[in-house]
Design an enzyme around this catalytic site. Sequence first.
Site, mmCIF file in Angstrom:
data_model
loop_
_atom_site.group_PDB
_atom_site.id
_atom_site.type_symbol
_atom_site.label_atom_id
_atom_site.label_comp_id
_atom_site.label_asym_id
_atom_site.label_seq_id
_atom_site.Cartn_x
_atom_site.Cartn_y
_atom_site.Cartn_z
ATOM 1 N N SER A 49 47.403 4.077 21.312
ATOM 2 C CA SER A 49 47.571 2.686 20.883
ATOM 3 C C SER A 49 48.091 1.835 22.027
ATOM 4 O O SER A 49 48.849 2.317 22.881
ATOM 5 C CB SER A 49 48.551 2.614 19.712
ATOM 6 O OG SER A 49 48.947 1.289 19.443
ATOM 7 N N TYR A 77 56.262 4.116 15.727
ATOM 8 C CA TYR A 77 54.807 4.278 15.780
ATOM 9 C C TYR A 77 54.354 4.433 17.235
ATOM 10 O O TYR A 77 53.608 5.361 17.576
ATOM 11 C CB TYR A 77 54.115 3.077 15.134
ATOM 12 C CG TYR A 77 52.617 3.051 15.359
ATOM 13 C CD1 TYR A 77 51.793 4.000 14.756
ATOM 14 C CD2 TYR A 77 52.022 2.094 16.177
ATOM 15 C CE1 TYR A 77 50.421 3.996 14.967
ATOM 16 C CE2 TYR A 77 50.652 2.081 16.386
ATOM 17 C CZ TYR A 77 49.862 3.028 15.785
ATOM 18 O OH TYR A 77 48.506 3.028 16.004
#
Length: 335
Positions: A127, A152
């Site tokens: 990501s 995350y």
Amino acid sequence: MRILVTGAAGFIGSKLSERLLERGDEVLGFDNLNDYYDPKLKEARLARLLPRERFRFERASLEDRDAVDRVFADFKPERVVNLAAQAGVRYSLENPRAYIDANIVGFLHILEACRHNGVEHLVYASSSSVYGSNKKLPFAVEDSVDHPVSLYAASKKSNELMAHTYSHLFGLPTTGLRFFTVYGPWGRPDMALFLFTRNIIAGKPIDVFNHGKHSRDFTYIDDIVEGVIRTLDRVPGPDPTFDPLNPTPATSSAPYRVYNIGNHRPVELMRYIEVLESALGKKAELNLLPLQPGDVPDTCADVVALQRDTGYTPQTTIETGISRFVEWYRAFYNV
């Protein structure tokens, strides 16, 4: 090829599976259809794949080691694309354990299964959030990513480290893809474009964080899938130019690569909203709010490495991409 796609009922996974089937690959989709967002949307994506002749589906979670091992033993995938994960920066503040279970434990199960079943290449989702508090733009894969600002992001950085370990120890070729703000038809309901569209149509205000002073490298779904396929088809080997005295996070003496996959054309959030208003034919009422914890103000992808190695060139403007999304949204929700 026989390709296992985890997260196959997800936004990127369903579109990738569709493209792989169209070119003649055999695909096994793996997904738990959890309720992080509306499972009906996931089921609708999956319903487009299930009738396909070369598509099979397994409903299970990455955390279920026995299910993962069974799928690898039965299907014997030649290549694997791991897109299943607990997504969302903000949700990681509310339910951090879900990120450890799915993104760390689940990814270990994938790595172990790839290792023991002779998989030719593992491509996995990282990501853009791994760049965290970095201020230098554009973000380059050679940059340090040691300062994540959400769990995350930390879980995705951990995936890159875990993958490198398996590439180094066991010769497993791995490629990590740092996705930058993916949008388009069949997109995720927790993402800004979906939320904005729903509220503008309903005449409700939209929450605009950081007072609209964000910029994002919005990347259309078809461009993302094209990049995934190009990397899937290019099995990495050791980088002959890798210098252990001056190491880069992007390559290695092991068969390991990390790439940014973005549009390389950041757009200010207020401009994004203007384009959406034009596509909807309706003005938005803005609820301007401060920066949310875990968010970063700006993202921009340096995609030079991906272009050099695969020929990847994103094509879709936000005007085209948002228009296609609005057309899909109106048809899907009959509004």
